[in-house]
Design a protein around this motif. Structure first.
Motif, PDB file in Angstrom:
ATOM      1  N   TYR A 109       0.810  -1.223   0.000  1.00 40.25           N
ATOM      2  CA  TYR A 109       0.000   0.000   0.000  1.00 40.25           C
ATOM      3  C   TYR A 109       0.843   1.272   0.000  1.00 40.25           C
ATOM      4  CZ  TYR A 109      -4.225  -2.649   1.046  1.00 40.25           C
ATOM      5  OH  TYR A 109      -5.278  -3.514   0.985  1.00 40.25           O
ATOM      6  N   ASP A 110       1.945   1.264   0.763  1.00 44.18           N
ATOM      7  CA  ASP A 110       2.692   2.497   0.968  1.00 44.18           C
ATOM      8  C   ASP A 110       3.857   2.681  -0.008  1.00 44.18           C
ATOM      9  OD1 ASP A 110       4.042   0.360   1.996  1.00 44.18           O
ATOM     10  OD2 ASP A 110       4.655   1.334   3.857  1.00 44.18           O
ATOM     11  N   HIS A 111       4.041   1.777  -0.956  1.00 41.04           N
ATOM     12  CA  HIS A 111       5.141   1.904  -1.915  1.00 41.04           C
ATOM     13  C   HIS A 111       4.789   2.973  -2.955  1.00 41.04           C
ATOM     14  CE1 HIS A 111       8.222   0.842  -4.843  1.00 41.04           C
ATOM     15  NE2 HIS A 111       8.799   0.159  -3.865  1.00 41.04           N
ATOM     16  N   PRO A 112       5.772   3.801  -3.334  1.00 43.25           N
ATOM     17  CA  PRO A 112       5.484   4.871  -4.303  1.00 43.25           C
ATOM     18  C   PRO A 112       4.958   4.364  -5.649  1.00 43.25           C
ATOM     19  CG  PRO A 112       7.644   5.188  -3.325  1.00 43.25           C
ATOM     20  CD  PRO A 112       7.156   3.855  -2.860  1.00 43.25           C
ATOM     21  N   TYR A 113       5.337   3.157  -6.044  1.00 43.68           N
ATOM     22  CA  TYR A 113       4.872   2.634  -7.320  1.00 43.68           C
ATOM     23  C   TYR A 113       3.397   2.232  -7.293  1.00 43.68           C
ATOM     24  CZ  TYR A 113       9.780   2.139  -8.772  1.00 43.68           C
ATOM     25  OH  TYR A 113      11.089   2.368  -9.105  1.00 43.68           O
ATOM     26  N   ALA A 114       2.840   2.056  -6.106  1.00 42.27           N
ATOM     27  CA  ALA A 114       1.480   1.543  -5.999  1.00 42.27           C
ATOM     28  C   ALA A 114       0.468   2.440  -6.697  1.00 42.27           C
ATOM     29  CB  ALA A 114       1.097   1.354  -4.532  1.00 42.27           C
ATOM     30  N   ARG A 115       0.672   3.737  -6.652  1.00 41.64           N
ATOM     31  CA  ARG A 115      -0.243   4.663  -7.323  1.00 41.64           C
ATOM     32  C   ARG A 115       0.455   5.440  -8.435  1.00 41.64           C
ATOM     33  NH1 ARG A 115      -4.939   5.617  -4.023  1.00 41.64           N
ATOM     34  NH2 ARG A 115      -4.674   4.671  -1.989  1.00 41.64           N
ATOM     35  N   GLY A 116       1.688   5.072  -8.730  1.00 44.38           N
ATOM     36  CA  GLY A 116       2.459   5.783  -9.747  1.00 44.38           C
ATOM     37  C   GLY A 116       1.889   5.572 -11.143  1.00 44.38           C
ATOM     38  N   GLY A 117       1.959   6.604 -11.954  1.00 39.16           N
ATOM     39  CA  GLY A 117       1.525   6.514 -13.344  1.00 39.16           C
ATOM     40  C   GLY A 117       0.029   6.637 -13.556  1.00 39.16           C
ATOM     41  N   VAL A 118      -0.731   6.889 -12.499  1.00 46.11           N
ATOM     42  CA  VAL A 118      -2.187   7.008 -12.623  1.00 46.11           C
ATOM     43  C   VAL A 118      -2.560   8.485 -12.470  1.00 46.11           C
ATOM     44  CG1 VAL A 118      -4.429   6.252 -11.736  1.00 46.11           C
ATOM     45  CG2 VAL A 118      -2.454   4.713 -11.614  1.00 46.11           C
ATOM     46  N   TRP A 119      -2.950   9.113 -13.567  1.00 45.44           N
ATOM     47  CA  TRP A 119      -3.224  10.557 -13.541  1.00 45.44           C
ATOM     48  C   TRP A 119      -4.341  10.906 -12.573  1.00 45.44           C
ATOM     49  CZ3 TRP A 119      -0.383  14.469 -15.179  1.00 45.44           C
ATOM     50  CH2 TRP A 119       0.629  14.207 -16.109  1.00 45.44           C
ATOM     51  N   GLN A 120      -5.313  10.040 -12.398  1.00 47.84           N
ATOM     52  CA  GLN A 120      -6.412  10.327 -11.483  1.00 47.84           C
ATOM     53  C   GLN A 120      -5.966  10.321 -10.025  1.00 47.84           C
ATOM     54  OE1 GLN A 120      -8.793   7.618 -14.234  1.00 47.84           O
ATOM     55  NE2 GLN A 120     -10.261   8.201 -12.674  1.00 47.84           N
ATOM     56  N   GLU A 121      -4.793   9.781  -9.749  1.00 48.18           N
ATOM     57  CA  GLU A 121      -4.315   9.654  -8.381  1.00 48.18           C
ATOM     58  C   GLU A 121      -3.299  10.724  -7.993  1.00 48.18           C
ATOM     59  OE1 GLU A 121      -5.089   7.014  -5.874  1.00 48.18           O
ATOM     60  OE2 GLU A 121      -6.809   7.340  -7.173  1.00 48.18           O
ATOM     61  N   PRO A 175      20.468  11.605  -4.758  1.00 45.35           N
ATOM     62  CA  PRO A 175      20.493  10.134  -4.747  1.00 45.35           C
ATOM     63  C   PRO A 175      19.073   9.570  -4.812  1.00 45.35           C
ATOM     64  CG  PRO A 175      21.109  11.024  -2.602  1.00 45.35           C
ATOM     65  CD  PRO A 175      20.977  12.190  -3.526  1.00 45.35           C
ATOM     66  N   GLY A 176      18.912   8.533  -5.597  1.00 43.08           N
ATOM     67  CA  GLY A 176      17.596   7.920  -5.751  1.00 43.08           C
ATOM     68  C   GLY A 176      17.213   7.102  -4.536  1.00 43.08           C
ATOM     69  N   THR A 177      15.933   6.891  -4.394  1.00 47.39           N
ATOM     70  CA  THR A 177      15.392   6.110  -3.293  1.00 47.39           C
ATOM     71  C   THR A 177      15.122   4.690  -3.776  1.00 47.39           C
ATOM     72  OG1 THR A 177      14.293   8.079  -2.479  1.00 47.39           O
ATOM     73  CG2 THR A 177      13.522   5.990  -1.613  1.00 47.39           C
ATOM     74  N   THR A 178      15.546   3.730  -3.006  1.00 44.65           N
ATOM     75  CA  THR A 178      15.239   2.339  -3.331  1.00 44.65           C
ATOM     76  C   THR A 178      14.424   1.756  -2.192  1.00 44.65           C
ATOM     77  OG1 THR A 178      17.314   2.136  -4.524  1.00 44.65           O
ATOM     78  CG2 THR A 178      16.197   0.106  -3.948  1.00 44.65           C
ATOM     79  N   LEU A 179      13.183   1.469  -2.478  1.00 43.60           N
ATOM     80  CA  LEU A 179      12.302   0.877  -1.470  1.00 43.60           C
ATOM     81  C   LEU A 179      11.924  -0.531  -1.915  1.00 43.60           C
ATOM     82  CD1 LEU A 179       9.894   3.869  -0.815  1.00 43.60           C
ATOM     83  CD2 LEU A 179      11.697   3.054   0.679  1.00 43.60           C
ATOM     84  N   PRO A 180      12.072  -1.514  -1.051  1.00 43.87           N
ATOM     85  CA  PRO A 180      11.695  -2.870  -1.441  1.00 43.87           C
ATOM     86  C   PRO A 180      10.175  -3.004  -1.551  1.00 43.87           C
ATOM     87  CG  PRO A 180      12.349  -2.807   0.856  1.00 43.87           C
ATOM     88  CD  PRO A 180      12.599  -1.429   0.302  1.00 43.87           C
ATOM     89  N   ALA A 181       9.758  -3.746  -2.534  1.00 37.85           N
ATOM     90  CA  ALA A 181       8.334  -4.041  -2.661  1.00 37.85           C
ATOM     91  C   ALA A 181       7.949  -5.066  -1.599  1.00 37.85           C
ATOM     92  CB  ALA A 181       8.033  -4.578  -4.051  1.00 37.85           C
ATOM     93  N   ARG A 182       6.722  -4.994  -1.147  1.00 38.41           N
ATOM     94  CA  ARG A 182       6.223  -5.929  -0.139  1.00 38.41           C
ATOM     95  C   ARG A 182       4.900  -6.483  -0.662  1.00 38.41           C
ATOM     96  NH1 ARG A 182       3.111  -4.812   4.273  1.00 38.41           N
ATOM     97  NH2 ARG A 182       3.310  -2.608   3.794  1.00 38.41           N
TER      98      ARG A 182
END
Length: 197
Positions: A109-121, A175-182
């Motif tokens: 739920y809290d990963h940045p990719y979870a809602r990434g790329g969705v213009w409505q979000e 520096p880029g952020t690397t967050l592991p997916a869960r």
């Protein structure tokens, strides 16, 4: 999108797709168009790509076009951009819920990719010009970039044009952020009208 600040979801898309050639480049833009050159932007979860396409014989104009956008571009009406893109990429509620459920299950739920790329979000703050410029300043830097030239061209001539157009561009990206997916076990169901029972 992993590097978007809290409360600015969508700023990576706005920073990439909203970048326009700087105003003083009108003649260069016309010349690029007259040679058949064209540029586009692609923003994904992991990177932003600025590409310029055209004939190799016009490599100087093509590199100039890249310079107009990636290095010297600026932003116009970001609210209009967001409105237009939301309308163009409108997803109905059941499909949006299904897409988000899939993303939540894949990343958490809290990963940045979870809602990434969705213009409505995207968050309202993602269309703030200061936030967009700050994101661009932090990440669109030459030490974070790779320049790829493909096609039939003279490498020595290309190197001279690269030096001419981009040789004095310096800067260090954040520096880029690397967050592991869960991954999460999730279920999603929605009624769908059908001619079959």
């Amino acid at each position: 999108t992993a590097d978007e600040p809290a409360g600015e979801r969508g700023v990576a898309m706005v920073a990439g797709y909203g970048l326009q050639p700087y105003a003083a480049s009108a003649n260069d833009l016309i010349e690029l168009g007259m040679t058949g050159g064209d540029f586009r932007t692609d923003v994904t979860s992991d990177h932003t790509t600025f590409s310029v396409t055209g004939l190799a014989v016009y490599l100087d104009q093509l590199l100039g076009g890249l310079n107009m956008i990636a290095r010297n571009g600026d932003y116009d009406d970001l609210h209009e951009l967001a409105r237009r893109e939301r309308a163009a990429h409108r997803i109905d509620a059941p499909h949006l819920a299904a897409d988000l459920s899939w993303s939540f299950a894949l990343y958490g739920y809290d990963h940045p990719y979870a809602r990434g790329g969705v213009w409505q979000e995207i968050d309202k703050a993602a269309t703030d010009a200061r936030a967009v410029r700050a994101f661009r300043q932090a990440y669109y830097q030459p030490d974070d970039a790779t320049l790829i030239i493909a096609g039939g061209f003279d490498p020595a001539l290309a190197e001279r044009w690269i030096e001419h157009e981009l040789g004095d561009w310096y800067g260090h990206g954040a520096p880029g952020t690397t967050l592991p997916a869960r991954m999460l076990p999730l279920a999603y169901a929605t009624p769908e009208a059908s001619s079959l029972l």
